[in-house]
Structures are given as C-alpha cells and as structure tokens.
Design a protein around this motif. Structure first.
Motif, mmCIF file in Angstrom:
data_model
loop_
_atom_site.group_PDB
_atom_site.id
_atom_site.type_symbol
_atom_site.label_atom_id
_atom_site.label_comp_id
_atom_site.label_asym_id
_atom_site.label_seq_id
_atom_site.Cartn_x
_atom_site.Cartn_y
_atom_site.Cartn_z
ATOM 1 N N THR A 94 0.841 -1.218 0.000
ATOM 2 C CA THR A 94 0.000 0.000 0.000
ATOM 3 C C THR A 94 0.862 1.249 0.000
ATOM 4 N N ASP A 95 1.890 1.263 0.839
ATOM 5 C CA ASP A 95 2.785 2.420 0.881
ATOM 6 C C ASP A 95 3.498 2.609 -0.449
ATOM 7 N N SER A 96 3.940 1.524 -1.051
ATOM 8 C CA SER A 96 4.628 1.623 -2.342
ATOM 9 C C SER A 96 3.690 2.156 -3.415
ATOM 10 N N THR A 97 2.432 1.681 -3.397
ATOM 11 C CA THR A 97 1.470 2.148 -4.397
ATOM 12 C C THR A 97 1.206 3.640 -4.247
ATOM 13 N N LYS A 98 1.015 4.092 -3.007
ATOM 14 C CA LYS A 98 0.794 5.524 -2.782
ATOM 15 C C LYS A 98 1.993 6.339 -3.251
ATOM 16 N N HIS A 99 3.177 5.864 -2.931
ATOM 17 C CA HIS A 99 4.390 6.583 -3.332
ATOM 18 C C HIS A 99 4.511 6.625 -4.844
ATOM 19 N N ALA A 100 4.295 5.487 -5.530
ATOM 20 C CA ALA A 100 4.436 5.436 -6.983
ATOM 21 C C ALA A 100 3.359 6.274 -7.668
ATOM 22 N N THR A 101 2.120 6.208 -7.146
ATOM 23 C CA THR A 101 1.042 7.007 -7.743
ATOM 24 C C THR A 101 1.327 8.490 -7.620
ATOM 25 N N SER A 102 1.767 8.917 -6.445
ATOM 26 C CA SER A 102 2.123 10.329 -6.260
ATOM 27 C C SER A 102 3.272 10.733 -7.178
ATOM 28 N N LEU A 103 4.213 9.841 -7.356
ATOM 29 C CA LEU A 103 5.376 10.140 -8.193
ATOM 30 C C LEU A 103 4.975 10.330 -9.643
ATOM 31 N N THR A 104 4.178 9.407 -10.187
ATOM 32 C CA THR A 104 3.792 9.521 -11.596
ATOM 33 C C THR A 104 2.813 10.671 -11.814
ATOM 34 N N ARG A 105 1.976 10.961 -10.806
ATOM 35 C CA ARG A 105 1.049 12.090 -10.955
ATOM 36 C C ARG A 105 1.821 13.404 -11.045
#
Length: 904
Positions: A288-299
């Motif tokens: 979950t933490d990785s997904t949030k981090h990756a989503t924020s990064l690509t956004r």
C-alpha cells in the motif's frame, strides 16, 4: 472531415474519432523501484559480533587503559575480568591477524561495552585536562610540543565509538527490500482540455495560426542508463515522455530532501515501517505504501510533463485580402454562426506496479562517507586561499648591510637573492671638505678676505669647523695685527705674530657658527696689519638626520642618506617580489581552474560509481576495523624496494617483488572476508541514506557546509557527515550473512540469535515461493515481453497429501500445466506448530475452468472462513497496483461546436 470550397478556403465538418488503440506493450518503459521495510524487533541478548568488534577497534586502546578502566569499574561490577582481558588484547601492539576474532564478542553484553566506553571517555578527559595543565606550566619559560592534540583526539575517538555502538545495536539491523518495477505502456490517445475556440459569424473568414513548443527543464542531473559495464548513454526521448519525467521527478525528490538524502542503484526508493515480517502480497502495508508513493510520483511527473508542453492558437481576421500564409476557416452559412473548438490530444499511459523480488537487508551506520572525495575540494580550497592581493611585509628596518648571525654576506644581498632583485650597496661616506689658503698681506688699514666656500656633499651637514691660522704683523712695534672671523665672537686683537688653533667655530664658545650648515659654506675673515698669513679650515660632516632632534648636542636619530638607500632597496625588492607573486598567482589560478574543471566535468555515471566505491570502502572498514589497510605499509615498502612504478600503479606486472611469507600473509589477511562480503552483498542495490554535515565533527562544519558541486547528488554526498547504509543480501546468502554479521567467523558456526536466522529463512523462502524465475533486480532491456501473474482464490478445506490434489478455484483461466503455483499467504500459520502454511507446488493438470490439480500438499489449507490464494507468478512479478496517467502529445483535435442550421 475538411474540404475546400471554390475560393480555396477550408471547411471543417464533423469528424468521427477513431477507435482507441490497444496498449502498445512493445513500447513499454520500465523504471526500477524498491520499497524498504525496516523490521522492528527487540534487541537480541547476544550476537552483533561485527558491530561490537568494530567498536572495540575504533576505541584505539592504549596498553595501560584497559586495566585502569577495570579499577574504575571494579565497584560497579559492569565489566568482568574476562572482558577486560579480552579488551586488553586490542591494546597490545600486535599483527591484526593475531587479534581476537569478532566471534569472541558474541556473548559480550552491549551494556558492559558501553560502560567500559563511558569510563574510558572520562579517563581520557581527565588525562587531557592534566596534560593541558602540565603543558601550561612547562611552557612558561620555553617552547615545547603541545601534547593536548593527541589526547583530545583520543577522547573524540572514544566518544564516536560509543555513539556508533549505540546507534548500531539499538535498532534492528535486519530489514527487507521489495524489488519492484514501474511499467509504463502507451495506451492510446484521448481528448484533453479545450485549447481555444474560434467563433465565426455568417460568411466570416478567419486565418488560424497554430503554434506549439516544449520547454525542457535542465534542473536535474541528466538521466543515465548503464547499458554495459563500460558504456553509458544519456537517454534522449520526447520531453513529454512519462518515464523521463518520472525519473526526473524521482531525482528531484531525492536531491532536495533535507535529511536524509537517498541514493542507491535503484532510482526510486521509498520506505515503509513495519513491526515484523508479514505477508508481502498486494494487500500488505508495504504494498500500500509503495502504491501511494508510486502514484504520487507519476502524478507529479505527469503534471511536470504538461507544464513542459504548451500549445497556443492565435486567430487573425482577414478582410479584402486574397493572399494568405495560414489556414483559412470560413463559415459557409449566410444566416448561422459557427464555433470551431480546438482540443489537445493527451497520450494515455497504463501504469502498472510489479513486485518481483524480496531481499534481506542489513543496516550499518558509517561516518563521513564522502571524506575521501573531499581531498580534491580541500586542495582546491587551499589553492583559492592562496589567491589574493599582493602584500609586502618586509619592514624598512630589516634592510641593512650588516652580516647577521648565520649569514655569510650582508643582509641586503641575502634579501636580494631571496626576491630575485638587483640592489645597490649602501653609499660610501664622502670625505670632509677643507681648505688651506694664504691670505693677502695688508700693509695699511683693515680688509676682508673671503676664500672659496666649502662644498658640503648632498645629504650631509657640518658637524664641526676647526680653524688654524698663522700670521705676522708689519715691521714696527706700533703695527700690531688683528684677526676676526665675521659672524663669530672670535677676535684676536693687536698681536705681534703667532700660530693659533685649533679653534672649533661650531662650539658654543663661538656661537655655534655654521653648525649643521649644508651646501656651500663661506667664511669671511677681517684682518689688519697682517702679512705672511696662512688660514686652514677643516670641517667634519655628518649625514642629515630624517628626524632632527631639537637638542643639537644629541646624535641624529637616523641617517637620511641611508634611509634613502633603504627606500631605494625596499622599492627594488618590492617590485621583484610583486613580479614573483603575480607569476605564482597566475600559476595557482591555472591549477585551480584545471582542478575545478576536473571536479565538475565528470559524467553522472562516473560520479555514482565513485560514490558507490566510497560507500563500499566505508563498509569494509566498518566490518574489518579501522586498522584495515587496502594496501598494507609492508607491501608498499616491498614495492619500493623492487623499484616498481607506484605513481602509475604498475606493481604486479612481474613476479619480482620479493615478498616473503609474512608479507604475503599481510596481503591475504582479510582476503576471505573481502571475498565473502563482495559475494554476499548485491552492491548494485545498496541503498544509502545520507545525513547532513552536522552529524560530523563540528570543527569541519565551516568547510563542509560551503562545498558546492553542479551535481546535486554529489554535493549531498560530499556534505554528508554520516550515512546509513542498507546492504542488500544476495539471494541464497541470507543465513550465511546473518551468521557472519551476528556471530563473526567462528568454528563451529555460532548461532547468535535464532529469531534473526528465522527471519532470514522466511525472507529467502518467500522470495523462492512468490517470485520463481524472476530476472535479476536490474534486468537488461529486451524486446521480449514478460508474462503477467495469474491469481485465483479457493474456499476448499484441504489437508496434507503426498498424492495429487485437485483444488477448486474461482477461475482456472491462464493457469498452465507444469507451472509453479504459490498456495496460501505468508501471514497465515498452522495453529498446531506455528509454521507458515504457504507453500509452492507444481500444476499437474487443469481439469476444467474451475479446478487445478497440484502434485501434492505439504501443509493443510482452510479456505472456509477466509479464501486462500493460488498464485501462478509471472516473470514480471506480482501486480500490486494499476492506474492511468496522461501526458500531452503534439496532436490536436477539432470539433464544430454549433449546428449550422439552428442559428445558435
């Protein structure tokens, strides 16, 4: 669609948008990513042998200190005699190979080592204070070496060692690094925001100019792809590429963190706190933490790409003109208005986050990771410190023609040789002027006689005037002669004959006549009845003083002639010194410019490799102690005796070094440890957290905080005072590493902490079960696409079986006979023995769309309450998240925004 009318104008009509294309998997972009999970476990009662051994080596004990500390701690009982004797071994001068191995500290309590260190700090502080007082007394009358520096350094070594021991033993060194991959695939085009609207009145014509530009920010370090071991290339892509923007955004996030700055072989790293080892599937906290981090990064990267791409539409109304250079739009209707809308075309990206591996990590804290790379910057600072205005500090008083002690020639010539000047010798003292003349005889009456004046040399003045004269009077007793010096009280009256003198005219008796006179000095004599008269005047001269004293009886304070000579010599010396200085300044400036270029003109990949090598050196020193030498002095001496080329590193080209068995033993002393460390650690995936300069020695803050480098990552590395290094243990070396790090080299192998070994086994087993056949952490780019994982659930209640077992699942689609499947999750345990129920088995058959058959079951599985999973891993890894991002493209879409027949 568009068409042209008879006038050549272009008509825009309704268009049918094309169908959205399928994702172009062959054009996928991939970015390595990782999620670091720090395990939180109670500190083990034993183990941590390497940390403890490195701590004792860093104390740098002296022969008398161990037993002195024992006497200090005897009443507290915090340090046993066995521990003191063990520590005393490190205080005796000996070969490093003869020191106790790290395994000797497996059972030593951390509290006892800390108590020893605290007592040692106090002992060394008292010694430093005592030496300071003794030095102050001893140097009251004479200079002597200051012993306070080494004593204060001993205190610092002990303080740093104790702090390092507590930092490295309080936190759990074990962790997990989830190896992940962001995959970005173009998934077609979609209409984006409204760019412009062109309204057209009936029969109106408008010229439309379409402009587009991209602005690429060079704020970040160029993106470097390591294609081969010795080849690097800078990725050249469209400015709007999502992968390019994502990588830049990741660099931005890493570079501008205040503390810590994260670097490593993996471009994108995020952390996830976790209390213990648990499931690593798509539902875990770390996922979950990785997904949030990756989503924020690509956004953020998508927004960045949008800002770098701009499109404008400008319109120009044309009336009465037949020549146009732009597209002309015309409303053919005579009664209705028309609106033409321009939309941007956005490229749609399908972004997927895969988890394809799990690694055991081991944390270390090393001081000053960039200390070795600061040497060049110190050299540059020293060179720049030598640049400045010319200052000539030679005083005039030092210029003398005397031969000073220790010199063989006059001092002014020594100065001339020092500064490379040609200077004159001091002027010789001129002879004193004088005259001796015969005065004309005077038979009758008085007459005045003035001989030629005395020529006083320039720079000199009259010090004394002495007068002699001899004369006779005329014949007859009534004709007495008289002699007078005009301007003085000297008057010889009515004498027959005689010789007179010397008479000092410059004395007080004669009114100090002509005292300190300069230039031409004239004397006049008045005589009567004289004949055969001889007058002689002798002068004594002295240099004119620079500052005359009001008392004429006192000697002059200084010599104007010699002062002039000193000034001339000083000017010549200054001019020569200034010429030498500017020549040196030019040379220093050239060297500084060359060194500055050497620092800055280095490609990014080389900078990262240098930093990785420095981290590796720091880790080896931590593991092997501060006495570890990459090249022992004995070997260097052997090279010198063999007369090999050390400057260019040519030493092993021939077997003529003459090393004996002892010297070769020194070379190979740490060979096994170095080999093990390099094999057991994935150095390409080591993660480093850099902490700012204020974790370093305060004396160096002023220099370190001023370090600058055009590469932000290198600047952060240079300015770091400490670094947390997360070592990634290579697959298959988990248990060996824990035994090595916690128990040291020991035969038979020590079992320092069963919990740590259990975690290492679980991490290795989970990686084997969930990611079979996964490529290495940094796979090479290929044109072959990798398969997806297949996921299903089952509600069956199954027991152990040595025979094939058929499992009912919600769907058997895409499962393959002969593939490995992972059954159940790692966070479920068997109540009977507490073991993890997750296992990996081979698919032997697929009976229908809802059943799969596996070879056997080693554990029982209960899906009646919570369905258990059946996962067939793909070589891409486990898909843990999927979303879409949009970036601008170079295309635009046009739509007619009103009905021609409605008049709207």
């Amino acid at each position: 669609m568009s068409e042209l009318d008879a006038s050549g104008a272009e008509h825009i009509g309704p268009t049918t948008p094309p169908a959205a294309p399928q994702p172009l998997t062959g054009s996928a972009r991939e970015i390595p990513k990782a999620t670091l999970v720090q395990l939180r476990l109670p500190a083990p009662p034993a183990g941590q042998a390497l940390i403890k051994s490195a701590y004792v080596r860093r104390l740098r004990l002296r022969p008398d200190e161990a037993h002195t500390v024992r006497d200090h701690l005897r009443h507290t009982g915090e340090a046993s005699d066995e521990l003191i004797e063990l520590l005393a071994e490190f205080a005796r001068p000996s070969q490093p190979a003869l020191l106790p191995p790290p395994s000797a500290f497996v059972d030593v309590p951390v509290a006892a080592l800390k108590a020893f260190g605290d007592a040692l700090i106090e002992l060394r502080r008292q010694r430093a204070v005592r030496l300071s007082a003794d030095h102050g007394t001893a140097t009251a009358g004479a200079a002597s070496p200051d012993p306070r520096g080494p004593a204060e350094q001993d205190v610092r070594d002990a303080v740093v060692a104790v702090r390092g021991l507590m930092a490295n033993t309080q936190a759990t060194p074990l962790g997990m690094l989830n190896l992940e991959r962001l995959e970005m695939v173009p998934a077609g085009l979609e209409r984006g925001e409204l760019i412009a609207t062109v309204p057209l009145a009936p029969l109106e014509e408008t010229a439309v100019s379409h402009k587009e530009w991209s602005v690429r920010s060079k704020e970040f370090t160029s993106i470097v792809t390591d294609a081969l071991e010795t080849v690097s290339e800078t990725g050249v892509t469209d400015n709007t590429e999502l992968s390019q923007s994502t990588t830049s955004q990741a660099q931005h996030s890493n570079q501008f963190n205040v503390t810590p700055t994260v670097t490593g072989g993996i471009p994108v790293i995020n952390g996830s706190a976790q209390s213990g080892f648990s499931s690593q599937d798509s539902r875990s906290q770390s996922a979950t933490d990785s997904t949030k981090h990756a989503t924020s990064l690509t956004r953020k990267a998508s927004a960045r790409a949008t800002q770098e791409h701009k499109v404008t539409i400008s319109t120009t109304t044309v009336t009465g003109s037949e020549e146009t250079s732009t597209r002309v739009l015309k409303n053919p209707s005579q009664v209705s208005v028309m609106r033409v809308d321009y939309f941007s075309l956005m490229r749609k990206w399908r972004v997927r986050l895969y988890r394809h591996g799990l690694r055991l990590t081991y944390d270390l804290v090393i001081p000053e990771p960039g200390a070795g790379l600061r040497r060049t910057h110190k050299e540059l600072a020293d060179l720049k410190g030598q640049l400045g205005p010319f200052l000539f500090g030679l005083p005039h008083s030092e210029i003398t023609d005397a031969v000073l002690p220790g010199e063989t020639q006059p001092h002014h010539r020594v100065l001339a040789e020092r500064y490379g000047a040609v200077v004159p010798d001091p002027p010789l003292v001129p002879s004193a002027p004088q005259f001796s003349v015969s005065a004309p005889s005077q038979e009758e009456g008085w007459h005045i006689f003035t001989p030629d004046p005395l020529e006083i040399p320039e720079g000199y003045r009259v010090k004394t005037l002495n007068l002699w004269f001899a004369t006779t009077s005329k014949t007859g007793s009534e004709n007495k002669f008289s002699f007078k010096v005009l301007g003085t009280p000297l008057y010889i009256k009515e004498q027959d004959q005689g010789e007179y003198g010397p008479m000092e005219l410059t004395s007080g008796a004669y009114g100090r006549y002509m005292l300190h006179a300069t230039g031409k000095v004239s004397l006049s004599f008045e005589m009567i009845n004289n004949r055969n008269t001889t007058i002689r005047v002798v002068s004594e001269i002295e240099p004119i003083p620079t500052q005359p004293d009001p008392d004429p009886d006192k000697p002059a304070h200084s010599d104007r002639v010699r002062d002039t000579w000193r000034s001339d010599v000083w000017n010549l010396l200054r001019d020569a010194a200034q010429t030498q200085y500017y020549e040196r300044q030019q040379d220093i400036a050239t060297r500084a410019a060359a060194l500055q270029e050497q620092i800055e003109q280095v490609d990014t990949l080389t900078l990262r490799r240098e930093e990785s090598e420095e981290v590796m050196k720091g880790v080896l020193r931590f593991l092997l102690g501060p006495d570890f030498a990459f090249m022992p002095p004995e070997v260097v001496d052997a090279f010198l005796r063999a007369r090999v080329d050390l400057e260019h590193g040519i030493g092993f080209d021939e077997n003529g070094l003459g090393l004996d068995a002892t010297a070769w033993a020194t070379v190979r002393e740490h060979e096994d440890v170095v080999r093990f460390v390099n094999q057991a650690i994935e150095w390409e995936n080591v993660v480093t957290f850099l902490y700012s300069y204020f974790w370093d020695v305060p004396q160096s803050w002023n220099f370190v905080r001023r370090l600058r480098h055009p590469d932000a990552n290198r600047q952060a590395f240079l300015r770091s005072g400490s670094a947390r290094v997360v070592l990634t243990v290579r697959k298959g070396w988990e248990e060996d590493w824990v035994r090595f790090a916690e128990g040291g080299f020991k035969s038979p192998p020590a079992t320092p902490n069963s919990q740590y070994l259990t975690i290492a086994r679980e991490i290795a087993a989970y990686d084997d079960r969930n990611y079979p056949g996964i490529p290495p952490a940094n796979p090479a780019r290929t044109a072959v696409r990798l398969e997806e994982a297949v996921y299903a659930t089952s509600k069956d209640v199954l027991g152990k079986s040595a025979n094939p077992v058929t499992i009912r699942v919600d769907s058997s689609k895409d499962f393959l006979v002969g593939a490995q499947v992972v059954i159940d999750s790692a966070d479920r345990t068997d109540p009977a023995d507490g073991r993890v129920v997750q296992e990996s088995q081979l698919i032997t058959a697929i009976p229908d769309a809802f059943r799969v058959t596996v070879a056997r079951l080693e554990r029982a599985h209960d899906g009646s309450v919570t369905p258990f999973t059946v996962l067939q891993p793909g070589t891409k890894g486990a898909l843990i998240a999927e979303w879409n991002e949009y970036t601008p493209s170079s295309g635009t879409d046009i739509e007619i925004g009103s009905d021609l027949g409605s008049g709207a």
